[in-house]
Design a protein around this motif. Structure first.
Motif, short mmCIF file in Angstrom:
data_model
loop_
_atom_site.label_atom_id
_atom_site.label_comp_id
_atom_site.label_asym_id
_atom_site.label_seq_id
_atom_site.Cartn_x
_atom_site.Cartn_y
_atom_site.Cartn_z
N THR A 71 10.16 -6.83 -4.97
CA THR A 71 9.46 -7.27 -3.92
C THR A 71 10.39 -7.57 -2.73
O THR A 71 10.10 -6.91 -1.35
N THR A 72 11.39 -7.88 -2.78
CA THR A 72 12.62 -8.14 -1.81
C THR A 72 13.04 -6.55 -1.13
O THR A 72 13.09 -6.31 -0.11
N PHE A 73 13.01 -5.66 -1.97
CA PHE A 73 13.29 -4.28 -1.64
C PHE A 73 12.34 -3.90 -0.81
O PHE A 73 12.31 -3.12 0.41
N ARG A 112 20.34 2.40 4.99
CA ARG A 112 19.94 3.13 3.80
C ARG A 112 20.13 2.26 2.79
O ARG A 112 21.06 1.47 2.46
N MET A 113 19.26 2.21 1.67
CA MET A 113 19.18 1.46 0.60
C MET A 113 18.95 2.48 -0.74
O MET A 113 18.08 3.12 -0.72
N VAL A 114 19.38 2.03 -2.03
CA VAL A 114 19.28 2.66 -3.04
C VAL A 114 17.71 2.11 -3.71
O VAL A 114 17.25 0.95 -3.31
N PRO A 115 16.91 2.90 -3.97
CA PRO A 115 15.52 2.76 -4.38
C PRO A 115 15.52 1.71 -5.30
O PRO A 115 16.12 1.63 -6.43
N ASP A 132 17.51 9.60 -3.83
CA ASP A 132 18.26 8.83 -4.02
C ASP A 132 18.81 7.64 -3.13
O ASP A 132 19.68 6.57 -3.15
N ALA A 133 18.12 7.64 -1.91
CA ALA A 133 18.18 6.70 -0.79
C ALA A 133 16.91 6.34 0.13
O ALA A 133 16.23 7.74 0.32
N VAL A 134 16.80 5.55 0.61
CA VAL A 134 15.59 5.24 1.46
C VAL A 134 16.26 4.69 2.58
O VAL A 134 16.94 3.68 2.76
N GLU A 135 15.51 5.13 3.69
CA GLU A 135 15.64 4.57 5.12
C GLU A 135 14.99 3.64 5.50
O GLU A 135 13.62 3.82 5.15
N SER A 136 15.59 2.39 5.74
CA SER A 136 14.63 1.03 5.99
C SER A 136 14.02 1.08 7.30
O SER A 136 14.55 1.77 8.16
N ALA A 137 13.16 -0.03 7.68
CA ALA A 137 12.62 0.00 8.92
C ALA A 137 13.88 -0.62 9.86
O ALA A 137 13.46 -0.53 11.27
N TYR A 138 14.71 -1.00 9.38
CA TYR A 138 16.02 -1.75 9.98
C TYR A 138 17.14 -0.67 10.26
O TYR A 138 18.10 -0.75 11.05
N GLY A 139 17.05 0.52 10.04
CA GLY A 139 18.00 1.69 10.27
C GLY A 139 19.00 1.79 9.43
O GLY A 139 19.99 2.21 9.60
N ALA A 147 0.85 -1.19 -0.01
CA ALA A 147 0.06 -0.02 -0.10
C ALA A 147 0.69 1.16 -0.03
O ALA A 147 0.54 2.14 -0.66
N LEU A 148 1.98 1.30 0.63
CA LEU A 148 2.77 2.43 0.93
C LEU A 148 3.95 2.77 -0.09
O LEU A 148 4.31 3.88 -0.30
N SER A 149 4.24 1.54 -0.71
CA SER A 149 5.51 1.61 -1.69
C SER A 149 5.00 2.70 -2.82
O SER A 149 6.17 3.29 -2.83
N PRO A 150 3.96 2.61 -3.17
CA PRO A 150 3.99 3.77 -4.31
C PRO A 150 3.83 5.09 -4.11
O PRO A 150 4.32 6.19 -4.57
N LEU A 151 3.60 5.43 -2.67
CA LEU A 151 3.57 6.66 -2.25
C LEU A 151 5.06 7.21 -1.87
O LEU A 151 5.39 8.45 -2.38
#
Length: 259
Positions: A51-53, A43-46, A34-41, A23-27
């Motif tokens: 699905t794994t990402f 950073r990852m490249v978008p 250039d980077a996304v902070e994950s729930a695990y703290g 639900a939230l991925s499209p938003l």
């Protein structure tokens, strides 16, 4: 953990996390960056189409392995076999007691994302990356890959949806070639997630002198194409005495420890 608690934790909660990710991925994708902070703290490249990402970003995998890695209180090295985009390599490196990360990811495109994600995080200097798979023969083989789920790439020849993205050639190494990459003095914490070939990887790992330094192995089991009994029997023969199950149904994880 009793069956009701396991159902709630690994059935209901995990399913809700998957729905939240969808639900939230499209938003979040629409925001760019250039980077996304994950729930695990980490950073990852978008990579929103994968699905794994999305599972990495929204914490769908839960905290079991993450908490084990962050909870290590003595110096260790983390060996990530089937590292994918690097979630657990990055988490392990957050723990200052993790003196080295040795990550194996053989699929070229996924390995490139792994390298990019490692570079985004401050622990990159302690991480060694290898674009290799561990198998019982060294050489080149073809691996099945999924179009939008890098976590299902497999050498197991299952003939399921994993092949929807086609196939690529990867390099494999055996025990003799693996040992120099593991050599050292630190105790080893090993994670193995190789979509059905866990028993093969453990067998090769057990042939190396470095196997004596392995204190814990966290491995995936899918009983549709892997024998949990075969793996546990092999590890017990090698001195592992404790086995803790994480998950429910036919697909779950096991932590094997020497003491």
């Amino acid at each position: 953990m009793n069956s009701a608690a396991a159902f709630w934790r690994y059935g209901v909660i995990k399913t809700l996390r998957k729905w939240r990710a969808a639900a939230l991925s499209p938003l979040l994708q629409a925001r760019g960056g250039d980077a996304v902070e994950s729930a695990y703290g980490v950073r990852m490249v978008p990579n929103w189409q994968d699905t794994t990402f999305r599972y990495c970003i929204f914490g769908t995998y839960g905290r079991d392995l993450a908490d084990l890695l962050l909870g290590q209180r003595a110096d260790f090295a983390f060996v990530d076999i089937g590292a994918n985009q690097g979630l657990y390599s990055l988490i392990a490196a957050q723990n200052l007691k993790c003196r080295q990360v040795i990550a194996f990811e053989p699929v070229p495109a996924t390995h490139a994302r792994l390298a990019a994600n490692v570079a985004l995080n401050p622990q990159a200097a302690r991480t060694d990356l290898h674009e290799l798979a561990i198998a019982d023969n060294a050489g080149e083989v073809t691996i099945s890959v999924a179009a939008h789920h890098t976590g299902t790439a497999t050498l197991a020849g299952r003939g399921d949806a994993a092949a929807s993205g086609g196939a690529v050639v990867i390099r494999t190494i055996d025990a003799a070639m693996l040992e120099p990459l593991l050599a050292g003095a630190l105790p080893l914490f090993v994670k193995i997630d190789v979509e059905g070939l866990e028993a093969v990887v453990i067998a090769e790992l057990a042939k190396t002198p470095s196997f004596a330094r392995v204190e814990s192995i966290f491995y995936e089991v899918d009983e549709r194409w892997a024998s949990a009994v075969e793996i546990e029997t092999r590890l017990r023969a090698a001195g592992f005495t404790r086995f803790a199950k994480y998950g429910r149904g036919h697909h779950y994880d096991v932590l094997a420890s020497r003491a």
